[in-house]
Design a protein around this motif. Structure first.
Motif, short mmCIF file in Angstrom:
data_model
loop_
_atom_site.label_atom_id
_atom_site.label_comp_id
_atom_site.label_asym_id
_atom_site.label_seq_id
_atom_site.Cartn_x
_atom_site.Cartn_y
_atom_site.Cartn_z
N LEU A 58 1.03 -0.92 0.09
CA LEU A 58 -0.15 -0.07 0.18
C LEU A 58 0.63 0.73 0.06
O LEU A 58 1.86 1.31 0.87
CB LEU A 58 -1.00 -0.23 1.13
CG LEU A 58 -2.03 0.83 1.72
CD1 LEU A 58 -2.53 1.32 0.05
CD2 LEU A 58 -2.52 1.17 2.94
N LEU A 61 -3.62 6.11 0.58
CA LEU A 61 -4.71 5.94 1.64
C LEU A 61 -5.33 6.82 2.19
O LEU A 61 -4.36 8.00 2.99
CB LEU A 61 -4.34 4.80 2.20
CG LEU A 61 -6.15 4.44 3.22
CD1 LEU A 61 -7.08 3.43 2.68
CD2 LEU A 61 -5.63 3.42 4.65
N SER A 108 -7.36 4.08 -2.28
CA SER A 108 -6.16 2.99 -2.09
C SER A 108 -5.10 3.02 -3.67
O SER A 108 -5.79 3.20 -4.48
CB SER A 108 -6.10 1.63 -1.61
OG SER A 108 -6.58 0.94 -2.15
#
Length: 243
Positions: A58, A61, A108
């Protein structure tokens, strides 16, 4: 390609007010993303089965919460891949209570890394092909913004050391632990909005520092190494976001 996954808020996922914390919400998002990627054929497990030593990380976000669920509430997380470009893929989320009322939404950005070299690799076209043009972006086409941590923090930074229990399947500190660390100086863990950028990984045994700085209506957060390398920069706003 949209799918919905259900979670129940447990006692250990709540703060003293009985509400699920923002890190709990982010754990729900992460789990929903993982399960949906698995069902679509491009999870870490799918890649490994094809002989590819790669995994998702990731990188950005954005979360906006209208209301936080409480202990024993059932939360439905609807998620779908939203395309991307070359080395980044986007995924959106919406959260609903058991009556279908929306609790919040999130967007995201992800990258693929080679787990041996830790370098970014190109994303397969199949990932982009899984996006359905009919799925409307929940926070707009490009919800990510440019921002930086202010020059002067509000107080002396807090110090943490990454533990083995913080390490995830990719061999580094899981993204939700950064959010836990950065919220530690705050009044509570229920801001109404958050944007976080993940810039570098942390390994077990690494020391990190956490600083925050208020610049109304936002509070800015930074998780970084003692040498000054940023691991995470973020901002929060709304109730519970202030340091």
């Amino acid at each position: 390609m949209k799918a919905t996954y259900r979670f129940k808020v447990r006692t250990y996922e709540c703060g003293p007010d009985g509400l699920a914390t923002l890190p709990t919400i982010c754990n729900f998002l992460q789990e929903a993303a993982s399960m949906n990627a698995e069902s679509l054929g491009f999870s870490k497990t799918n890649f490994a089965s094809a002989g590819e030593n790669v995994s998702w990380v990731l990188t950005r976000l954005v979360v906006r919460m209208d209301r936080y669920p409480k202990w024993e509430d059932e939360v439905s997380v609807a998620t779908f891949p939203r395309g991307g470009r070359k080395i980044v893929a986007w995924r959106d989320f919406e959260l609903f209570d058991s009556f279908g009322a929306r609790l919040g939404a999130a967007s995201s950005e992800w990258m693929l890394i080679d787990l041996a070299t830790r370098r970014i690799v190109a994303i397969p076209e199949a990932v982009f092909a899984a996006a359905d043009p009919a799925d409307v972006p929940v926070l707009g086409e490009m919800p990510f913004t440019k921002f930086k941590f202010p020059a002067a923090p509000d107080a002396q930074p807090l110090a943490f050391r990454a533990q083995k229990s913080h390490i995830d399947l990719n061999g580094h500190v899981n993204n939700v632990h950064y959010i836990e660390w950065m919220l530690e100086p705050c009044a509570d863990a229920h801001p109404s909005a958050m944007e976080v950028v993940f810039r570098s990984e942390t390994l077990a045994g690494d020391d990190v520092l956490v600083a925050c700085a208020a610049d109304a209506p936002r509070t800015y957060h930074r998780v970084y190494s003692p040498a000054g390398q940023d691991h995470v920069v973020a901002w929060t706003s709304g109730a519970g976001g202030g340091c």
